[in-house]
Write a protein that holds these residues in place. Structure first.
Motif, PDB file in Angstrom:
ATOM      1  N   LYS A 146      27.733 -31.670  -4.113  1.00  0.00           N
ATOM      2  CA  LYS A 146      28.233 -31.278  -2.788  1.00  0.00           C
ATOM      3  C   LYS A 146      27.294 -30.315  -2.076  1.00  0.00           C
ATOM      4  N   PHE A 147      26.502 -29.549  -2.844  1.00  0.00           N
ATOM      5  CA  PHE A 147      25.637 -28.547  -2.225  1.00  0.00           C
ATOM      6  C   PHE A 147      24.653 -29.156  -1.227  1.00  0.00           C
ATOM      7  N   GLY A 148      24.222 -30.371  -1.484  1.00  0.00           N
ATOM      8  CA  GLY A 148      23.232 -31.003  -0.615  1.00  0.00           C
ATOM      9  C   GLY A 148      23.828 -31.890   0.449  1.00  0.00           C
ATOM     10  N   GLN A 149      25.155 -31.890   0.565  1.00  0.00           N
ATOM     11  CA  GLN A 149      25.829 -32.739   1.542  1.00  0.00           C
ATOM     12  C   GLN A 149      26.239 -31.929   2.759  1.00  0.00           C
ATOM     13  N   VAL A 150      26.442 -32.622   3.869  1.00  0.00           N
ATOM     14  CA  VAL A 150      26.973 -31.997   5.082  1.00  0.00           C
ATOM     15  C   VAL A 150      28.478 -31.846   4.899  1.00  0.00           C
ATOM     16  N   PRO A 151      29.077 -30.718   5.256  1.00  0.00           N
ATOM     17  CA  PRO A 151      28.477 -29.573   5.962  1.00  0.00           C
ATOM     18  C   PRO A 151      27.970 -28.458   5.052  1.00  0.00           C
ATOM     19  N   TYR A 152      28.098 -28.637   3.718  1.00  0.00           N
ATOM     20  CA  TYR A 152      27.807 -27.532   2.790  1.00  0.00           C
ATOM     21  C   TYR A 152      26.351 -27.079   2.873  1.00  0.00           C
ATOM     22  N   ILE A 153      25.432 -28.018   3.008  1.00  0.00           N
ATOM     23  CA  ILE A 153      24.013 -27.655   3.059  1.00  0.00           C
ATOM     24  C   ILE A 153      23.708 -26.809   4.296  1.00  0.00           C
ATOM     25  N   ILE A 154      24.384 -27.119   5.405  1.00  0.00           N
ATOM     26  CA  ILE A 154      24.202 -26.342   6.637  1.00  0.00           C
ATOM     27  C   ILE A 154      24.866 -24.975   6.505  1.00  0.00           C
TER      28      ILE A 154
END
Length: 328
Positions: A174-182
């Motif tokens: 999940k860390f590299g997915q939107v919106p988490y990465i933003i």
């Protein structure tokens, strides 16, 4: 004579205005230009794509910004990101470790590099630019040796001919997915902005960067703050590598290397944003946005990928010219 003085004052004011707001004006002009050539440029999906694309660059550039605040310069951040990228994925795939252990191992590896950098710079007194350049190649070699020059991924074939049985956790993905990465990027920018601008420790870093000897005479623990700066630089480089690993779900060879130039450019562009005249987190973020808009817009205009570095290098050269013309 009076007319000449008026002209000189006007010219100086114009320069100051362009110095303070030139980056913002350029971003607005680029948005207008790219939107005119391709109406889909301003669509929400493309805006999210730009923010996602600059997230890793911004996180790594924040680390460079902190090293610049003490008058240093950390060129090893790209290799540190590669090392953390390899360590975190290997913890999952090779050793079947949980998310917390994988993250801790990746950050610990990066902090070891930061500690080595700070020791050699502070105690041995090797110039930071030369030392971190050497460390860039050393850590790059360590990362390649650790991975044996191979990409680490789920179900990969190991050296004994068996298949890796470890899997990457869904939480880490999940860390590299939107919106988490933003969100991670924004949190890093805000936290470092508050740290550098509103805390005693941040002000001490700036004082050291402005005049190290004066800082030492005023009682500031210069060496300790330099060590802190390089440890934080390594930490954010590690965080960038971890987010990159989460985004692509593999550990590619020298994965962090391509982010170095963009991160350096973003950090130096940040000097001039709003006339700050010093490394700062908000300016670094604006610099990353400028680079992201340029890259995205040029791709949408079908500019060949091999010409991108010409544009990025030109932007960096312009940022350096403005910074050093103003302050030197």
């Amino acid at each position: 004579m009076a007319e000449l003085e008026v002209k000189q004052t006007t010219s100086f004011d114009l320069f100051r205005f362009l110095y303070k707001y030139g980056t913002i004006i350029l971003i607005v002009l680029l948005i207008i230009g790219f939107s005119a050539t391709n109406p889909s440029f301003l669509q929400p999906s493309n805006v999210i794509t730009i923010l996602r694309s600059i997230s890793i660059v911004t996180i790594i550039a924040i680390g460079i910004t902190i090293s610049l605040s003490v008058g240093g310069f950390d060129l090893s951040v790209g290799s540190v990101a590669s090392l953390s990228n390899a360590v975190v994925i290997s913890m999952f795939v090779w050793y079947g470790q949980p998310t917390f252990i994988a993250l801790a191992a990746a950050v610990a590896a990066a902090l070891v590099v930061g500690a080595l950098n700070s020791f050699m710079i502070v105690k041995v007194r090797i110039p930071d630019l030369l030392l971190t350049l050497a460390m860039m190649f050393i850590i790059q070699g360590v990362a390649l040796t650790y991975t044996k020059g191979a990409t680490i991924s789920e179900n990969m074939i190991l050296s004994d001919g068996s298949y890796a049985e470890g899997t990457i956790s869904s939480l880490f993905a999940k860390f590299g997915q939107v919106p988490y990465i933003i969100i991670i990027m924004i949190v890093c920018v805000v936290v470092v902005h508050i740290f550098l601008t509103y805390t005693k420790h941040g002000r001490c870093l700036y004082i050291i960067g402005g005049n190290e000897e004066a800082a030492r005479l005023s009682g500031i623990a210069v060496n300790k703050y330099k060590i802190l700066a390089y440890l934080l630089s390594a930490f954010f480089a590690s965080l960038g590598g971890i987010v990159l690993a989460s985004r692509v779900m593999t550990a590619e060879i020298q994965a962090g290397g391509p982010y170095l130039m963009d991160a350096v450019a973003a950090a130096f562009i940040g000097f001039a944003v709003f006339g700050a005249g010093k490394p700062n987190a908000i300016g670094t973020f604006v610099g990353a946005v400028l680079i992201g808009i340029l890259a995205n817009g040029l791709v949408m205009m079908s500019v060949p990928y091999y010409a991108m570095d010409i544009v990025k290098g030109s932007v960096l050269a312009l940022a350096l010219a403005i910074t050093y013309y103003k302050f030197k």
